[in-house]
Design a protein around this motif. Structure first.
Motif, PDB file in Angstrom:
ATOM      1  N   ASN A 294      22.828  -6.773  -5.917  1.00 32.69           N
ATOM      2  CA  ASN A 294      22.981  -6.734  -7.170  1.00 32.69           C
ATOM      3  C   ASN A 294      22.242  -5.317  -7.688  1.00 32.69           C
ATOM      4  O   ASN A 294      22.257  -5.306  -8.647  1.00 32.69           O
ATOM      5  CB  ASN A 294      22.311  -7.595  -7.968  1.00 32.69           C
ATOM      6  CG  ASN A 294      20.914  -8.136  -7.580  1.00 32.69           C
ATOM      7  OD1 ASN A 294      20.469  -7.461  -6.945  1.00 32.69           O
ATOM      8  ND2 ASN A 294      20.086  -8.847  -8.695  1.00 32.69           N
ATOM      9  N   GLY A 295      22.044  -4.406  -6.799  1.00 30.61           N
ATOM     10  CA  GLY A 295      21.470  -3.011  -7.149  1.00 30.61           C
ATOM     11  C   GLY A 295      20.139  -3.029  -6.437  1.00 30.61           C
ATOM     12  O   GLY A 295      19.511  -3.682  -6.054  1.00 30.61           O
ATOM     13  N   THR A 296      19.649  -1.952  -7.024  1.00 33.65           N
ATOM     14  CA  THR A 296      18.208  -1.503  -6.361  1.00 33.65           C
ATOM     15  C   THR A 296      17.211  -1.977  -7.356  1.00 33.65           C
ATOM     16  O   THR A 296      15.932  -1.828  -7.051  1.00 33.65           O
ATOM     17  CB  THR A 296      18.268   0.015  -6.511  1.00 33.65           C
ATOM     18  OG1 THR A 296      18.098   0.750  -7.707  1.00 33.65           O
ATOM     19  CG2 THR A 296      19.099   0.698  -5.653  1.00 33.65           C
ATOM     20  N   ALA A 297      17.138  -2.495  -8.753  1.00 33.40           N
ATOM     21  CA  ALA A 297      16.449  -2.789  -9.508  1.00 33.40           C
ATOM     22  C   ALA A 297      15.385  -3.830  -9.044  1.00 33.40           C
ATOM     23  O   ALA A 297      14.154  -3.947  -9.280  1.00 33.40           O
ATOM     24  CB  ALA A 297      16.760  -3.352 -10.935  1.00 33.40           C
ATOM     25  N   ALA A 298      15.919  -4.897  -8.363  1.00 33.92           N
ATOM     26  CA  ALA A 298      15.074  -5.938  -7.804  1.00 33.92           C
ATOM     27  C   ALA A 298      14.168  -5.462  -6.802  1.00 33.92           C
ATOM     28  O   ALA A 298      13.036  -5.940  -6.685  1.00 33.92           O
ATOM     29  CB  ALA A 298      16.072  -7.072  -7.144  1.00 33.92           C
ATOM     30  N   SER A 299      14.398  -4.549  -6.136  1.00 33.98           N
ATOM     31  CA  SER A 299      13.502  -3.896  -5.062  1.00 33.98           C
ATOM     32  C   SER A 299      12.427  -3.187  -5.687  1.00 33.98           C
ATOM     33  O   SER A 299      11.285  -3.262  -5.445  1.00 33.98           O
ATOM     34  CB  SER A 299      14.264  -3.203  -3.865  1.00 33.98           C
ATOM     35  OG  SER A 299      14.874  -4.222  -2.924  1.00 33.98           O
ATOM     36  N   LEU A 300      12.942  -2.294  -6.669  1.00 33.65           N
ATOM     37  CA  LEU A 300      12.050  -1.452  -7.328  1.00 33.65           C
ATOM     38  C   LEU A 300      10.868  -2.388  -8.120  1.00 33.65           C
ATOM     39  O   LEU A 300       9.700  -2.123  -8.479  1.00 33.65           O
ATOM     40  CB  LEU A 300      12.664  -0.555  -8.260  1.00 33.65           C
ATOM     41  CG  LEU A 300      13.319   0.586  -7.507  1.00 33.65           C
ATOM     42  CD1 LEU A 300      14.136   1.413  -8.398  1.00 33.65           C
ATOM     43  CD2 LEU A 300      12.276   1.532  -6.800  1.00 33.65           C
ATOM     44  N   TRP A 301      11.506  -3.632  -8.961  1.00 42.55           N
ATOM     45  CA  TRP A 301      10.653  -4.425  -9.534  1.00 42.55           C
ATOM     46  C   TRP A 301       9.660  -5.080  -8.405  1.00 42.55           C
ATOM     47  O   TRP A 301       8.473  -5.333  -8.831  1.00 42.55           O
ATOM     48  CB  TRP A 301      11.349  -5.557 -10.084  1.00 42.55           C
ATOM     49  CG  TRP A 301      11.613  -5.287 -11.778  1.00 42.55           C
ATOM     50  CD1 TRP A 301      12.800  -4.936 -12.158  1.00 42.55           C
ATOM     51  CD2 TRP A 301      10.804  -5.212 -12.522  1.00 42.55           C
ATOM     52  NE1 TRP A 301      12.816  -4.797 -13.368  1.00 42.55           N
ATOM     53  CE2 TRP A 301      11.533  -4.867 -13.773  1.00 42.55           C
ATOM     54  CE3 TRP A 301       9.502  -5.261 -12.624  1.00 42.55           C
ATOM     55  CZ2 TRP A 301      10.762  -4.732 -15.042  1.00 42.55           C
ATOM     56  CZ3 TRP A 301       8.915  -5.116 -13.879  1.00 42.55           C
ATOM     57  CH2 TRP A 301       9.443  -4.902 -15.056  1.00 42.55           C
ATOM     58  N   GLN A 302      10.198  -5.377  -7.287  1.00 42.62           N
ATOM     59  CA  GLN A 302       8.944  -6.069  -6.526  1.00 42.62           C
ATOM     60  C   GLN A 302       7.945  -4.997  -5.703  1.00 42.62           C
ATOM     61  O   GLN A 302       6.777  -5.403  -5.798  1.00 42.62           O
ATOM     62  CB  GLN A 302       9.792  -6.412  -5.063  1.00 42.62           C
ATOM     63  CG  GLN A 302       9.028  -7.256  -4.136  1.00 42.62           C
ATOM     64  CD  GLN A 302       8.325  -8.327  -4.887  1.00 42.62           C
ATOM     65  OE1 GLN A 302       8.914  -9.356  -5.473  1.00 42.62           O
ATOM     66  NE2 GLN A 302       6.949  -8.569  -4.730  1.00 42.62           N
ATOM     67  N   ILE A 303       8.481  -3.846  -5.766  1.00 43.64           N
ATOM     68  CA  ILE A 303       7.596  -2.674  -5.339  1.00 43.64           C
ATOM     69  C   ILE A 303       6.310  -2.672  -6.672  1.00 43.64           C
ATOM     70  O   ILE A 303       5.081  -2.335  -6.436  1.00 43.64           O
ATOM     71  CB  ILE A 303       8.005  -1.283  -5.000  1.00 43.64           C
ATOM     72  CG1 ILE A 303       8.661  -1.479  -3.808  1.00 43.64           C
ATOM     73  CG2 ILE A 303       7.032  -0.181  -4.957  1.00 43.64           C
ATOM     74  CD1 ILE A 303       9.871  -0.363  -3.579  1.00 43.64           C
ATOM     75  N   THR A 304       6.996  -2.603  -7.921  1.00 44.03           N
ATOM     76  CA  THR A 304       5.927  -2.424  -9.095  1.00 44.03           C
ATOM     77  C   THR A 304       5.208  -3.656  -9.249  1.00 44.03           C
ATOM     78  O   THR A 304       3.880  -3.437  -9.585  1.00 44.03           O
ATOM     79  CB  THR A 304       7.084  -2.068 -10.223  1.00 44.03           C
ATOM     80  OG1 THR A 304       7.844  -1.236 -10.051  1.00 44.03           O
ATOM     81  CG2 THR A 304       6.092  -1.868 -11.439  1.00 44.03           C
ATOM     82  N   ARG A 305       5.547  -4.800  -9.092  1.00 41.86           N
ATOM     83  CA  ARG A 305       4.726  -5.861  -9.124  1.00 41.86           C
ATOM     84  C   ARG A 305       3.760  -6.062  -7.832  1.00 41.86           C
ATOM     85  O   ARG A 305       2.592  -6.341  -8.334  1.00 41.86           O
ATOM     86  CB  ARG A 305       5.679  -7.323  -8.749  1.00 41.86           C
ATOM     87  CG  ARG A 305       6.304  -7.536 -10.032  1.00 41.86           C
ATOM     88  CD  ARG A 305       7.046  -9.008 -10.089  1.00 41.86           C
ATOM     89  NE  ARG A 305       7.894  -9.218  -9.082  1.00 41.86           N
ATOM     90  CZ  ARG A 305       8.947  -9.007  -9.180  1.00 41.86           C
ATOM     91  NH1 ARG A 305       9.685  -8.571 -10.391  1.00 41.86           N
ATOM     92  NH2 ARG A 305      10.191  -9.260  -8.139  1.00 41.86           N
ATOM     93  N   ASP A 306       3.810  -5.533  -6.727  1.00 45.47           N
ATOM     94  CA  ASP A 306       3.028  -5.297  -5.918  1.00 45.47           C
ATOM     95  C   ASP A 306       1.976  -4.341  -6.155  1.00 45.47           C
ATOM     96  O   ASP A 306       0.707  -4.754  -5.974  1.00 45.47           O
ATOM     97  CB  ASP A 306       3.542  -4.998  -4.359  1.00 45.47           C
ATOM     98  CG  ASP A 306       4.667  -6.138  -3.731  1.00 45.47           C
ATOM     99  OD1 ASP A 306       4.394  -7.331  -4.356  1.00 45.47           O
ATOM    100  OD2 ASP A 306       5.342  -5.778  -2.887  1.00 45.47           O
ATOM    101  N   VAL A 307       2.385  -3.375  -6.714  1.00 46.77           N
ATOM    102  CA  VAL A 307       1.130  -2.199  -6.948  1.00 46.77           C
ATOM    103  C   VAL A 307       0.527  -2.670  -8.065  1.00 46.77           C
ATOM    104  O   VAL A 307      -0.740  -2.314  -8.294  1.00 46.77           O
ATOM    105  CB  VAL A 307       1.980  -0.936  -7.503  1.00 46.77           C
ATOM    106  CG1 VAL A 307       1.115   0.230  -7.961  1.00 46.77           C
ATOM    107  CG2 VAL A 307       2.567  -0.286  -6.052  1.00 46.77           C
TER     108      VAL A 307
END
Length: 95
Positions: A16-29
């Protein structure tokens, strides 16, 4: 299959796009720095928010996202993303 879907499948990004992975990275940080993920994506420019944002940008770049993709996610210009990645990398080297 579109070109972007093909590239996403090669890079292991969600369909569904790149947003889900970027959200996961952001949540981890956000968890590591004890700030809210929504604050990292905000326009706030204080050190306690900007440094985690730059770290999230650095991790996203390492995950294979382009500066433009990262910039769109964080509502920043790609040159700001490049600066943020360099700043986070230099802080890591100094530590």
């Amino acid at each position: 299959m579109s070109r972007s879907t093909f590239i996403d499948s090669i890079l292991g990004r969600p369909r569904n796009g790149t947003a889900a992975s970027l959200w996961q990275i952001t949540r981890d940080v956000a968890c590591a720095y004890d700030v809210g993920a929504d604050r990292i994506r905000s326009k706030v420019r204080t050190h306690n928010i900007a440094h985690p944002r730059q770290e999230a940008m650095r991790r996203a770049k390492l995950a294979g996202f382009t500066s433009s993709e990262i910039g769109r996610f964080f509502s920043r210009d790609h040159t700001t993303v490049i600066h943020g990645i360099e700043a986070a990398t230099s802080r890591m080297a100094a530590a």
